[in-house]
Design a protein around this motif. Structure first.
Motif, short mmCIF file in Angstrom:
data_model
loop_
_atom_site.label_atom_id
_atom_site.label_comp_id
_atom_site.label_asym_id
_atom_site.label_seq_id
_atom_site.Cartn_x
_atom_site.Cartn_y
_atom_site.Cartn_z
N LEU A 82 -17.33 -1.24 -10.11
CA LEU A 82 -17.66 -1.01 -11.51
C LEU A 82 -19.17 -1.12 -11.64
N ILE A 83 -19.81 -0.03 -11.92
CA ILE A 83 -21.26 0.11 -12.14
C ILE A 83 -22.07 -0.21 -10.89
N VAL A 84 -22.29 -1.48 -10.60
CA VAL A 84 -23.08 -1.86 -9.43
C VAL A 84 -22.34 -2.94 -8.64
N PRO A 85 -22.65 -3.09 -7.34
CA PRO A 85 -22.00 -4.13 -6.54
C PRO A 85 -22.16 -5.51 -7.18
N GLY A 86 -21.09 -6.29 -7.11
CA GLY A 86 -21.14 -7.67 -7.59
C GLY A 86 -20.63 -7.89 -9.00
N ILE A 87 -20.44 -6.82 -9.75
CA ILE A 87 -19.89 -6.95 -11.11
C ILE A 87 -18.36 -7.02 -11.02
N PHE A 88 -17.78 -5.98 -10.41
CA PHE A 88 -16.33 -5.95 -10.24
C PHE A 88 -16.03 -4.95 -9.13
N ASP A 89 -15.74 -5.47 -7.94
CA ASP A 89 -15.46 -4.64 -6.77
C ASP A 89 -13.99 -4.83 -6.40
N GLY A 90 -13.37 -3.73 -5.98
CA GLY A 90 -11.98 -3.81 -5.54
C GLY A 90 -11.79 -3.07 -4.23
N GLU A 91 -11.35 -3.80 -3.21
CA GLU A 91 -11.03 -3.17 -1.93
C GLU A 91 -9.51 -3.01 -1.86
N HIS A 92 -9.07 -1.76 -1.98
CA HIS A 92 -7.65 -1.43 -2.06
C HIS A 92 -7.17 -1.05 -0.66
N CYS A 93 -6.03 -1.60 -0.25
CA CYS A 93 -5.57 -1.39 1.10
C CYS A 93 -4.07 -1.06 1.11
N PHE A 94 -3.74 -0.01 1.85
CA PHE A 94 -2.35 0.36 2.09
C PHE A 94 -2.11 0.22 3.59
N ILE A 95 -1.15 -0.61 3.98
CA ILE A 95 -0.83 -0.82 5.39
C ILE A 95 0.61 -0.37 5.64
N ILE A 96 0.80 0.43 6.68
CA ILE A 96 2.13 0.85 7.11
C ILE A 96 2.41 0.16 8.44
N GLU A 97 3.35 -0.77 8.43
CA GLU A 97 3.69 -1.51 9.65
C GLU A 97 5.03 -1.00 10.17
N LYS A 98 5.00 -0.41 11.36
CA LYS A 98 6.21 0.15 11.96
C LYS A 98 7.14 -0.98 12.40
N LEU A 99 8.37 -0.99 11.86
CA LEU A 99 9.38 -1.97 12.26
C LEU A 99 10.33 -1.37 13.30
N SER A 100 10.56 -0.04 13.17
CA SER A 100 11.36 0.72 14.14
C SER A 100 10.98 2.18 13.94
N ASP A 101 11.66 3.08 14.64
CA ASP A 101 11.35 4.50 14.47
C ASP A 101 11.73 5.01 13.08
N THR A 102 12.61 4.28 12.40
CA THR A 102 13.08 4.75 11.10
C THR A 102 12.90 3.73 9.98
N LYS A 103 12.04 2.73 10.21
CA LYS A 103 11.83 1.71 9.18
C LYS A 103 10.40 1.18 9.28
N VAL A 104 9.77 1.00 8.10
CA VAL A 104 8.42 0.42 8.05
C VAL A 104 8.36 -0.63 6.95
N ARG A 105 7.36 -1.49 7.07
CA ARG A 105 6.99 -2.37 5.97
C ARG A 105 5.70 -1.78 5.39
N PHE A 106 5.74 -1.46 4.10
CA PHE A 106 4.57 -0.92 3.41
C PHE A 106 3.96 -2.02 2.58
N GLU A 107 2.70 -2.30 2.82
CA GLU A 107 2.00 -3.33 2.06
C GLU A 107 0.87 -2.69 1.27
N GLN A 108 0.80 -3.02 0.00
CA GLN A 108 -0.30 -2.57 -0.85
C GLN A 108 -0.99 -3.82 -1.37
N SER A 109 -2.30 -3.88 -1.17
CA SER A 109 -3.03 -5.06 -1.63
C SER A 109 -4.39 -4.65 -2.16
N GLU A 110 -5.01 -5.54 -2.89
CA GLU A 110 -6.37 -5.33 -3.34
C GLU A 110 -7.07 -6.68 -3.41
#
Length: 152
Positions: A82-110
């Motif tokens: 938001l505007i300049v660094p240090g006011i309001f920064d958000g690092e958004h992350c999507f992680i796909i963790e393979k559990l098997s060939d047909t199943k994953v754990r999807f994590e969304q964080s910020e």
């Protein structure tokens, strides 16, 4: 300076590649994504995106994050400010963790940091977390539907 992390996850009955194909297809977001209403740009490290988010019941917010990481089938991460660094920064992350060939754990964080995190903490915990959870469920439905369609 304030800091706050929101983390959500869901298991999806689809391959990592199928989940990535839905996650990285920004053009289709308006069709299925209840949280990120619009994403313009390419999920490529160093690219700048144009993102519009709108958790249910909240006003839309637009920002232009920079892609920090993009590993097909594994991770997409960007940093918005938001505007300049240090006011309001958000690092958004999507992680796909393979559990098997047909199943994953999807994590969304910020990970939020900056001067406005303290005053906005309750709103982040309520609206942003709800938006993450709604998107996770919609991603699960879409990825699993695509899997079903391909088997038919």
């Amino acid at each position: 300076m304030g800091k706050h992390i929101i983390r959500t996850e869901v298991e999806i009955d689809a391959s990592a590649e199928q989940v990535w194909s839905v996650l990285s297809d920004f053009n289709s977001y308006p069709e299925w994504n209840p949280f990120i209403k619009s994403a313009v740009g390419q999920p490529i490290k160093g690219e700048r995106l144009q993102i519009t988010i709108q958790p249910s019941g909240a006003k839309p917010m637009r920002f232009s994050p920079k892609v920090l990481a993009s590993e097909p089938g594994r991770e997409l991460r960007w940093l918005g400010r938001l505007i300049v660094p240090g006011i309001f920064d958000g690092e958004h992350c999507f992680i796909i963790e393979k559990l098997s060939d047909t199943k994953v754990r999807f994590e969304q964080s910020e990970r939020f940091s900056g001067l406005l995190v303290g005053p906005l903490r309750a709103t982040l915990e309520r609206d942003s977390k709800r938006g993450f959870e709604e998107m996770n469920q919609a991603l699960k439905t879409r990825a699993e539907t695509i899997v079903f369609d391909k088997r038919a």
